[in-house]
Motif scaffolding. Structure first.
Motif, PDB file in Angstrom:
ATOM      1  N   GLN A  89       0.833  -1.197   0.000  1.00  0.00           N
ATOM      2  CA  GLN A  89       0.000   0.000   0.000  1.00  0.00           C
ATOM      3  C   GLN A  89       0.872   1.253   0.000  1.00  0.00           C
ATOM      4  O   GLN A  89       0.604   2.210  -0.742  1.00  0.00           O
ATOM      5  N   GLN A  90       1.924   1.264   0.819  1.00  0.00           N
ATOM      6  CA  GLN A  90       2.813   2.422   0.874  1.00  0.00           C
ATOM      7  C   GLN A  90       3.559   2.623  -0.436  1.00  0.00           C
ATOM      8  O   GLN A  90       3.786   3.755  -0.872  1.00  0.00           O
ATOM      9  N   LEU A  91       3.926   1.522  -1.085  1.00  0.00           N
ATOM     10  CA  LEU A  91       4.576   1.631  -2.394  1.00  0.00           C
ATOM     11  C   LEU A  91       3.620   2.245  -3.422  1.00  0.00           C
ATOM     12  O   LEU A  91       4.014   3.099  -4.224  1.00  0.00           O
ATOM     13  N   ASP A  92       2.346   1.799  -3.377  1.00  0.00           N
ATOM     14  CA  ASP A  92       1.349   2.350  -4.304  1.00  0.00           C
ATOM     15  C   ASP A  92       1.142   3.840  -4.045  1.00  0.00           C
ATOM     16  O   ASP A  92       1.035   4.647  -4.988  1.00  0.00           O
ATOM     17  N   ASN A  93       1.063   4.205  -2.760  1.00  0.00           N
ATOM     18  CA  ASN A  93       0.891   5.624  -2.411  1.00  0.00           C
ATOM     19  C   ASN A  93       2.085   6.454  -2.898  1.00  0.00           C
ATOM     20  O   ASN A  93       1.923   7.558  -3.413  1.00  0.00           O
ATOM     21  N   PHE A  94       3.278   5.896  -2.722  1.00  0.00           N
ATOM     22  CA  PHE A  94       4.486   6.601  -3.148  1.00  0.00           C
ATOM     23  C   PHE A  94       4.495   6.790  -4.664  1.00  0.00           C
ATOM     24  O   PHE A  94       4.936   7.825  -5.172  1.00  0.00           O
ATOM     25  N   CYS A  95       3.979   5.783  -5.379  1.00  0.00           N
ATOM     26  CA  CYS A  95       3.882   5.885  -6.842  1.00  0.00           C
ATOM     27  C   CYS A  95       3.043   7.093  -7.241  1.00  0.00           C
ATOM     28  O   CYS A  95       3.404   7.866  -8.142  1.00  0.00           O
ATOM     29  N   GLU A  96       1.902   7.261  -6.583  1.00  0.00           N
ATOM     30  CA  GLU A  96       0.998   8.376  -6.914  1.00  0.00           C
ATOM     31  C   GLU A  96       1.657   9.724  -6.612  1.00  0.00           C
ATOM     32  O   GLU A  96       1.549  10.664  -7.397  1.00  0.00           O
ATOM     33  N   ILE A  97       2.332   9.804  -5.460  1.00  0.00           N
ATOM     34  CA  ILE A  97       2.991  11.051  -5.080  1.00  0.00           C
ATOM     35  C   ILE A  97       4.141  11.359  -6.042  1.00  0.00           C
ATOM     36  O   ILE A  97       4.300  12.491  -6.512  1.00  0.00           O
ATOM     37  N   ALA A  98       4.931  10.333  -6.343  1.00  0.00           N
ATOM     38  CA  ALA A  98       6.072  10.522  -7.249  1.00  0.00           C
ATOM     39  C   ALA A  98       5.609  10.957  -8.636  1.00  0.00           C
ATOM     40  O   ALA A  98       6.252  11.777  -9.296  1.00  0.00           O
ATOM     41  N   ASP A  99       4.481  10.409  -9.064  1.00  0.00           N
ATOM     42  CA  ASP A  99       3.941  10.737 -10.374  1.00  0.00           C
ATOM     43  C   ASP A  99       3.556  12.217 -10.451  1.00  0.00           C
ATOM     44  O   ASP A  99       3.658  12.859 -11.494  1.00  0.00           O
ATOM     45  N   LEU A 100       3.120  12.767  -9.302  1.00  0.00           N
ATOM     46  CA  LEU A 100       2.694  14.160  -9.261  1.00  0.00           C
ATOM     47  C   LEU A 100       3.866  15.125  -9.133  1.00  0.00           C
ATOM     48  O   LEU A 100       3.898  16.174  -9.770  1.00  0.00           O
ATOM     49  N   PHE A 101       4.839  14.775  -8.298  1.00  0.00           N
ATOM     50  CA  PHE A 101       5.843  15.756  -7.889  1.00  0.00           C
ATOM     51  C   PHE A 101       7.246  15.526  -8.444  1.00  0.00           C
ATOM     52  O   PHE A 101       8.094  16.405  -8.342  1.00  0.00           O
ATOM     53  N   SER A 102       7.488  14.346  -8.979  1.00  0.00           N
ATOM     54  CA  SER A 102       8.846  14.079  -9.445  1.00  0.00           C
ATOM     55  C   SER A 102       8.962  14.252 -10.953  1.00  0.00           C
ATOM     56  O   SER A 102       8.077  13.828 -11.703  1.00  0.00           O
ATOM     57  N   ASN A 103      10.056  14.875 -11.366  1.00  0.00           N
ATOM     58  CA  ASN A 103      10.336  15.015 -12.792  1.00  0.00           C
ATOM     59  C   ASN A 103      11.105  13.817 -13.335  1.00  0.00           C
ATOM     60  O   ASN A 103      11.320  13.714 -14.544  1.00  0.00           O
ATOM     61  N   ASP A 104      11.509  12.931 -12.438  1.00  0.00           N
ATOM     62  CA  ASP A 104      12.268  11.746 -12.841  1.00  0.00           C
ATOM     63  C   ASP A 104      11.302  10.697 -13.397  1.00  0.00           C
ATOM     64  O   ASP A 104      10.558  10.048 -12.654  1.00  0.00           O
ATOM     65  N   LYS A 105      11.268  10.544 -14.701  1.00  0.00           N
ATOM     66  CA  LYS A 105      10.323   9.628 -15.347  1.00  0.00           C
ATOM     67  C   LYS A 105      10.660   8.163 -15.095  1.00  0.00           C
ATOM     68  O   LYS A 105       9.863   7.269 -15.403  1.00  0.00           O
ATOM     69  N   THR A 106      11.841   7.918 -14.560  1.00  0.00           N
ATOM     70  CA  THR A 106      12.214   6.516 -14.298  1.00  0.00           C
ATOM     71  C   THR A 106      11.815   6.075 -12.895  1.00  0.00           C
ATOM     72  O   THR A 106      11.870   4.887 -12.578  1.00  0.00           O
ATOM     73  N   LEU A 107      11.402   7.024 -12.040  1.00  0.00           N
ATOM     74  CA  LEU A 107      11.150   6.699 -10.632  1.00  0.00           C
ATOM     75  C   LEU A 107       9.940   5.780 -10.453  1.00  0.00           C
ATOM     76  O   LEU A 107      10.026   4.748  -9.779  1.00  0.00           O
ATOM     77  N   VAL A 108       8.807   6.141 -11.055  1.00  0.00           N
ATOM     78  CA  VAL A 108       7.592   5.329 -10.883  1.00  0.00           C
ATOM     79  C   VAL A 108       7.783   3.913 -11.429  1.00  0.00           C
ATOM     80  O   VAL A 108       7.421   2.937 -10.753  1.00  0.00           O
ATOM     81  N   PRO A 109       8.350   3.748 -12.636  1.00  0.00           N
ATOM     82  CA  PRO A 109       8.609   2.373 -13.099  1.00  0.00           C
ATOM     83  C   PRO A 109       9.501   1.577 -12.149  1.00  0.00           C
ATOM     84  O   PRO A 109       9.301   0.370 -11.976  1.00  0.00           O
ATOM     85  N   LYS A 110      10.477   2.249 -11.517  1.00  0.00           N
ATOM     86  CA  LYS A 110      11.344   1.565 -10.558  1.00  0.00           C
ATOM     87  C   LYS A 110      10.539   1.065  -9.358  1.00  0.00           C
ATOM     88  O   LYS A 110      10.723  -0.070  -8.893  1.00  0.00           O
TER      89      LYS A 110
END
Length: 352
Positions: free
Chosen positions: A74-95
């Motif tokens: 669940q925390q990984l999924d939540n982090f995915c959503e946050i990273a998708d919004l705030f991170s410019n690193d396009k490789t982060l969510v796939p990782k």
């Protein structure tokens, strides 16, 4: 202890039978832990994964300091959503998603590794004792619901060949009989075990999936024994081919329900729980905060407390400790039917 003052399991069963009340069974991880606590506890699974050597998964367990797979995912999924919004690193969510998939695979590997080798490793007296426990429901038109993903229930049912234990799987004839040629019965070709042919007669339901059941994209199929391989070997072969079992492990109740509603087999199982009548007895299932979708199903079966005849009237919840009892008393008001705790220590499923 307060739980010693509660009804015993047999008193619950006798009371419902005397009322001629239809009863159903819902069990969770406590069913498997009662067979072997060292094999089927969450801690045993996490220890296996920690010892597996996957550095990223090991770091997750250390950093989050929890043994709860669902919470981690669940925390990984939540982090995915946050990273998708705030991170410019396009490789982060796939990782992150790759780590999530690795954790799922590790969990499946752990369950496979920690199982007894095959059905004949379960002593006859334990298998027969468990079947007697299940028959209290199956022989009286009751239904059996499991939230476990392990193979114990599969093994017990296969070992005892019970006619009224129906999981909905069967074979379709694949030989063309319209050719006009005579074909001996032993030469007829049948499909692998597919779900659907007997779904209206089902009495066994895996609410969160289970290791032997796979979604091929077209059919829901059940892996089985053959002359050359044990069941776990056949499961592993499919996983090695990047096919994965139907397996609800992650997220809160809403996320679990979302997973369930996107799979036709799981949806059918859940709908059947929502439609039971009479009484439900639970064992080894604590209605935790990630299981409110099950409480919602119970409330649908109870017709949300409406005064109608054909509905679920009561739930009997097995508790092991005073802490369990206190928790159930705290969440009683979430149920729209009568809730009665009973002493789960009085249940002897495995002839221990």
């Amino acid at each position: 202890m307060e739980i010693e003052k509660l009804m015993t399991y047999q008193e619950v069963v006798d009371s419902l039978n005397k009322k001629k009340r239809k009863k159903h069974l819902l069990f969770g991880n406590g069913f498997s832990m009662a067979f072997d606590n060292s094999i089927f506890s969450y801690n045993a699974l996490s220890k296996f994964i920690e010892d597996s050597g996957d550095p990223m998964v090991v770091k997750l367990f250390e950093r989050l300091n929890t043994k709860n797979f669902e919470l981690i995912m669940q925390q990984l999924d939540n982090f995915c959503e946050i990273a998708d919004l705030f991170s410019n690193d396009k490789t982060l969510v796939p990782k992150i998603k790759a780590v999530t998939e690795q954790l799922k695979k590790s969990l499946i590997d752990a369950v496979k590794e920690l199982h007894p080798e095959h059905v004949f490793k379960i002593p006859d007296e334990k298998s027969e004792s468990c079947m007697k426990f299940l028959q209290e429901y199956l022989s009286r038109d009751g239904l059996v619901f499991s939230t476990n993903y392990d193979l114990l229930l599969y093994w017990v049912l296969m070992r005892n060949q019970v006619k009224n234990a129906i999981d909905g799987f069967g074979r379709d004839l694949e030989t063309d009989l319209d050719s006009g040629e005579f074909i001996p019965s032993e030469e007829l070709e049948y499909s692998e075990l597919r779900w659907g042919k007997y779904k209206e007669e089902m009495t066994i339901f895996h609410l969160h999936g289970t290791l032997p059941i796979f979604d091929t994209g077209i059919n829901i199929v059940k892996v089985e024994y053959d002359n050359a391989h044990y069941l776990l070997e056949n499961v592993k072969e499919r996983i090695d081919n990047k096919e994965y079992p139907i397996f609800v492990t992650a997220g809160n109740g809403e996320e679990k329900l979302n997973h369930i509603m996107h799979n036709k087999y799981l949806t059918h199982c859940y709908d059947q729980l929502c439609a039971i009548e009479g009484s439900l007895i639970t064992f080894g299932f604590n209605f935790g905060k990630y299981d409110y979708h099950i409480i919602n199903a119970v409330n649908k079966a109870a017709k949300m407390g409406k005064k109608v005849k054909d509905k679920l009237w009561s739930v009997y919840i097995g508790v092991y400790s005073d802490e369990d009892l206190e928790y159930i008393n705290e969440i009683k008001d979430k149920f729209k039917c009568k809730v009665t705790p009973y002493n789960a220590r009085t249940v002897n499923i495995w002839n221990n």
